[in-house]
Design an enzyme around this catalytic site. Structure first.
Site, mmCIF file in Angstrom:
data_model
loop_
_atom_site.group_PDB
_atom_site.id
_atom_site.type_symbol
_atom_site.label_atom_id
_atom_site.label_comp_id
_atom_site.label_asym_id
_atom_site.label_seq_id
_atom_site.Cartn_x
_atom_site.Cartn_y
_atom_site.Cartn_z
ATOM 1 N N HIS A 78 -1.531 6.167 2.252
ATOM 2 C CA HIS A 78 -1.564 5.319 3.406
ATOM 3 C C HIS A 78 -1.269 5.822 4.740
ATOM 4 C CE1 HIS A 78 -1.220 1.004 5.005
ATOM 5 N NE2 HIS A 78 -0.304 1.586 5.957
ATOM 6 N N CYS B 206 0.878 -1.241 0.029
ATOM 7 C CA CYS B 206 -0.134 -0.021 -0.157
ATOM 8 C C CYS B 206 0.868 1.300 -0.194
ATOM 9 C CB CYS B 206 -0.873 0.271 1.240
ATOM 10 S SG CYS B 206 -2.172 -1.306 1.155
#
Lengths: 429, 95
Positions: free
Chosen positions: A109, A55
């Site tokens: 993120h 991510c």
């Protein structure tokens, strides 16, 4: 007489861990009518790939337009502005060009990789929104066969009975809709990024979506074995799913497993159900775009941070260089370019109920070029009529604004022939 | 195909040559190998190089492993044919 890019807003939808398992990508099992509807008005790239299948590095890469070797982020533990270079981001560039930029849900993120504030205020005009129910995602909210609550991987829920009576992506959709209506009233150009959490694990979704995937229709991956000649360095042992209570109880051997077949099918069924739940949220958001009268002046981008292995090669995660872990859906709806401007009162994105809709999406076939998410920065800049940032030199740690991905607008014209065929229909309307 | 072939690059870090508890998500300080992939319509080519996290450098002479998959015969990337090839030209193309 309008030019496509005149005063266009941007709605940027990014999904967590979504492989290209969608009707518009030819998946016959998955029910994704709302995303398919968006695809029918969009250019749909068939071969789009992330730069790293995890991510934070992937998101920082496509949001800065730099590859991981330039962001120097391969894990979750550094903030590029202090660790690599003070690089501009895609939303920051729009903000500096007069847009109101807003973040809902998981766009960057969370954590140190975005400075614990989603890179606010550099990237965003207002503080990013995070759904309040996000804090329950990894807690014990999944009802087990024993009647008790567990922190499971497979987690269909009765939404009325979970904490706060809602789920994060439902809240993000509501906030996205609120902001669309607000921006409509303010009449300012906006860049709204909405980041959805599902189908990232845990596979926690409203239980009714399981009905879309009868057990007898769920198969195993076509290649569920670890390939014989796969170098051991290339294999990932999917530690995050091993840590869930229901998976732990299976006593799967480390590192190669395998996951018992019946549980493989359960994971796949729940992943697909999570996609349909996500699709419903996307449908509600796009329907609100229509309702606000913004469909004719808003570019919509739909993509994911990377894919996910659903048992292929004996893997159940991202964390690899396999195509299933890196390939992502990528589509651009650009009014006046990928489709004609909607006529007065035309609804382009009415909500489609997946439970009553008979799905027969026409899989899109082009463009087939291999494209990369690192190209999003330059592509969106070009589509919005902003100056495309210059290409970065080989070393660019000291350059705030440049890009390592070339614009992929050059591939959009492959659909023009088909559009011309539709022109008579449009004139009739 | 009269168009220039398009290419997608990706990479993934590892702490070691064999699966460890932190193989999925190694911290920067633990990264010892970096796998670089080049993907075209026809194939995916990956080389796993020694990596130094202190100065972010690769050792191009330190190849830990390689992967080659051809799309037409093997779209699922199940049959690694790296050992069947000499790699000078491909390696040059990747870098």
């Amino acid at each position: 007489d309008r030019e496509p890019q005149d005063g266009m807003n941007v709605l940027f939808i990014v999904v967590d861990d979504l492989r290209s398992a969608l009707g518009c990508y030819g998946d016959a099992l998955v029910k994704s009518p709302n995303i398919d509807q968006l695809a029918s008005q969009s250019v749909v790239f068939q071969n789009a790939y992330a730069q790293q299948a995890v991510c934070a590095p992937s998101r920082v890469s496509f949001l800065t337009g730099r590859r991981p070797d330039t962001t120097r982020l391969y894990d979750f533990n550094s903030y590029w502005r202090v660790h690599a270079g003070n690089y501009s981001t895609l939303p920051q560039y729009f903000k500096e060009n007069g847009y109101v930029t807003m973040s809902v849900g998981k766009v960057f993120h969370p954590g140190i990789s975005s400075n614990h504030n989603d890179d606010y205020p550099y990237s965003w005009s207002i503080p990013p929104f995070h759904p309040s129910s996000e804090k329950y995602e990894n807690t014990k909210t999944c009802r087990g066969k024993d009647g008790k609550l567990h922190a499971n991987l497979v987690c269909p829920v009765d939404v009325s009975k979970v904490p706060e009576g809602t789920l994060p992506d439902i809240q993000s959709t509501e906030e996205g809709i609120r902001l669309l209506n607000l921006m409509k009233a303010k009449e300012k150009k906006f860049f709204l990024a909405v980041g959805y959490h599902k189908p990232h694990i845990p596979l926690r979704f409203p239980q009714e979506f399981l009905k879309l995937y009868p057990w007898e229709n769920i198969t195993l991956a076509p290649d569920p074995q670890v390939p014989k000649k796969l170098p051991s360095v290339a294999y990932n042992p999917w530690m995050d799913i091993r840590e869930r209570e229901d998976v732990k109880a299976l006593n799967i051997s480390f590192p190669y497993g395998p996951v018992p077949k019946h549980f493989q099918r359960r994971i796949r069924q729940s992943y697909f159900a999570s996609i349909s739940y996500l699709d419903a949220q996307v449908g509600r958001l796009l329907s609100a775009l229509d309702d606000a009268g913004l469909s004719d002046n808003t570019i919509v981008v739909f993509t994911a941070d990377h894919g996910w292995s659903l048992g292929e090669h004996g893997e159940w995660a991202k964390y690899s260089n396999f195509g299933v872990a890196l390939r992502v859906p990528l589509m651009f709806y650009v009014p006046g370019l990928t489709t004609f401007f909607p006529y007065l009162g035309q609804r382009l994105f009415p909500y489609i109920d997946p439970f009553s809709h008979v799905s027969s999406p026409a899989p899109q076939e082009k463009p087939q070029e291999m494209v990369e998410l690192v190209s999003l920065f330059s592509t969106l800049s070009e589509l919005a009529g902003l100056r495309v940032p210059q290409t970065c030199p080989e070393t660019s740690f000291h350059i705030a604004l440049c890009t390592e991905g070339e614009s992929i607008v050059q591939y959009f014209d492959t659909t023009k022939e088909e559009e011309d065929d539709d022109e008579d229909d449009y004139v009739d309307k | 195909n009269d168009r220039e072939p398009t290419i997608a690059f990706s990479q993934y870090p590892r702490p070691a040559d064999t699966p460890q508890l932190n193989s999925d998500k190694p911290d920067l300080k633990d990264i010892r190998v970096m796998g670089y992939s080049m993907r075209t319509d026809d194939y995916r080519y990956t080389l796993w190089f020694g990596f130094n996290p202190d100065n972010f450098t690769l050792n191009l002479d330190d190849i830990h492993a390689g992967e080659v998959y051809f799309v037409e015969d093997d779209p699922g990337e199940d049959h690694n044919v790296y050992e069947n090839f000499t790699h000078d030209k491909l390696t040059k193309k990747l870098f």
